[in-house]
Scaffold this motif. Sequence first.
Motif, PDB file in Angstrom:
ATOM      1  N   CYS A  19      -3.441   5.801   9.510  1.00  0.00           N
ATOM      2  CA  CYS A  19      -2.052   5.928   9.951  1.00  0.00           C
ATOM      3  C   CYS A  19      -1.385   7.092   9.233  1.00  0.00           C
ATOM      4  CB  CYS A  19      -1.272   4.641   9.752  1.00  0.00           C
ATOM      5  SG  CYS A  19      -0.410   4.531   8.215  1.00  0.00           S
ATOM      6  N   ILE A  48       2.531   8.539   8.293  1.00  0.00           N
ATOM      7  CA  ILE A  48       3.972   8.293   8.397  1.00  0.00           C
ATOM      8  C   ILE A  48       4.733   9.587   8.151  1.00  0.00           C
ATOM      9  CG2 ILE A  48       3.920   5.848   7.851  1.00  0.00           C
ATOM     10  CD1 ILE A  48       5.130   6.545   5.159  1.00  0.00           C
ATOM     11  N   TYR A  83       3.704   7.037  12.710  1.00  0.00           N
ATOM     12  CA  TYR A  83       5.016   6.393  12.631  1.00  0.00           C
ATOM     13  C   TYR A  83       6.078   7.379  12.166  1.00  0.00           C
ATOM     14  CZ  TYR A  83       2.217   2.188  12.993  1.00  0.00           C
ATOM     15  OH  TYR A  83       1.338   1.241  13.423  1.00  0.00           O
TER      16      TYR A  83
END
Length: 551
Positions: A43, A45, A135
């Motif tokens: 992931c 961010i 994100y």
Amino acid sequence: MAEVERERMEYDVVIVGAGPAGLAASIRLKQLAAAAGSEIGVCVIEKGSEVGAHILSGAVFEPRALNELIPDWKERGAPLNTPAIDDRFLLLTERRSYRLPTPPQMHNHGNYIISLGNLCRWLATQAEELGVEIYPGFAAAEVLYDDDGRVCGVATGDMGIGKDGQPTASYTPGVELRGRETLFAEGARGSLTKMLVERFHLRDGCDPQTYAIGLKELWEIDPAKHRPGLVVHTVGWPLDNRTYGGSFLYHLEGGQVSVGFVIGLDYENPYLSPFEEFQRFKTHPAIRGFFEGGRRIAYGARALNEGGFQSIPRLDFPGGALTGCAAGFVNVPKIKGSHTAMKSGMVAAEAVFARLGGDERASVRAALERSWVWDELYRVRNIRPSFRMGMWAGLAYSALDTYLFRGKAPWTLHNHADYDRLARADAVPPIAYPRPDGKISFDRLSSVFISNTNHEEGQPAHLKLRDPEKAISINYRLYDSPEQRYCPAGVYEIVDDGPGGGPGNGTSGSKRLQINAQNCVHCKTCDIKDPEQNIDWVVPEGGGGPNYPNM
Ligand SMILES: Cc1cc2nc3c(=O)[nH]c(=O)nc-3n(C[C@H](O)[C@H](O)[C@H](O)COP(=O)(O)OP(=O)(O)OC[C@H]3O[C@@H](n4cnc5c(N)ncnc54)[C@H](O)[C@@H]3O)c2cc1C
Ligand code: SF4
């Protein structure tokens, strides 16, 4: 405040920052897993409201790393639409301009004039197609450590905290993103990177990192004057011989011109205003014609690294590594760091992938040393430090270093930290800047307005003074508060609550520093240049900050 349970998400690799380094790392990790027939949870961010919202660059882009990462980028529609076709290097005096031979590092044949923000947006779609979770709108505010002191992820900041530090009705706790490995790709002067450097002594044995501030505007110009592919760089006026810097002017697609000014943060005169120097530069007789009849559509600023080879820190620590400009891989004579940021992200991904596969000795630093980034930065390592002798001596030394020694001189010049270079206000002349005309040159507040900067109101200021007293007792009295001038967004203001003294006379009366944090464009200059290192830039609530279109 009672302990609140934070939501927790688990990944193999957590990446902080969706710039070229972080996104390239995420793509490479997924490619490696696919090639090995395995699965990997990745992931990314990003503190900007969307990918690209906080990206600001020139940018002339060298596609070397992109060619290696996504060889069919053209077919996949990467936004590299304007080949650089004409390089000009000008020396400006107050009224004249002289064309100089373009230094070899500044030849841009094979490169593209792009919006780095748009390239990042495209890279993010490529990453997501491979299964990377991205994100935006989440700022990593805290590094997480396990019981052994190993980094095990990051936590995003709590939302809905009031100015007094207490939760408001809209309070939402941050989220923990746990990773077996965490890569910090925060760009120049990352706020978590700064903590990691301190905690793991990553800078022991290397030179201090050095920086410049880069200010940029995007213009739509008269189509008759637009020359897609034209690259212009200038040195000289309006800077004096002792101040390092220069301008860039790139004609990109859609009738747009990207114009900017870069100033080394080792400048000495506390009265210097990078913003005003930039505005003044645009009024030069050889430059202003480009903008007459045009329209300014965007503004912003960002710090960039200048330390190069001798300032590369250790990159690895237990549980992760630094990558991209968070560590610092800008090739200063080329004025390029996107290709090296991408490549460093790719080699970091390769080393981390090997670690996850059980090879505990795999090192990001060793992988970087084997890559072309190392060799490229080594060859130009003496050029930027040589400008400490002044512009003329720096230009002469650079020619010698490039043509005679070919980057292999048997010595290495060293870097000094930027923050201790400021002269006392009473030892230098103040600088009088012309008033903006509102057509070619502008004031700071109308400029910040078109950076679309926004921060949730009511949150604590994300610019923290370690010792609030020093704002007046040191910065104001000794340096006439240089933060009033170096901040490109007018965040710092000395206000007078009544009759008081002036700088240099030892009395400060009722002067106080007002911090207009909502205007901050996240350039990080204050964190770098404050003479006492008294300012800590920490992340505001996720999504806050500028909203750059195609910068
Ligand atoms: C004015 C200027 C002109 C330049 N011109 C050129 C050029 O022409 N060609 C070139 O190749 N290079 C150029 N550069 C350099 C180039 O832009 C950088 O080297 C490159 O952007 C570095 O990439 P990065 O991914 O390491 O960091 P960045 O591009 O800075 O990206 C970091 C990302 O991480 C995010 N982030 C940071 N901290 C956090 C956090 N705590 N939580 C969540 N997200 C976070 C940021 O919002 C950002 O999106 C220029 C730079 C400047 C400032
Ligand atoms: S407050 Fe600091 S980080 Fe924000 S715009 Fe001003 S100098 Fe840059």
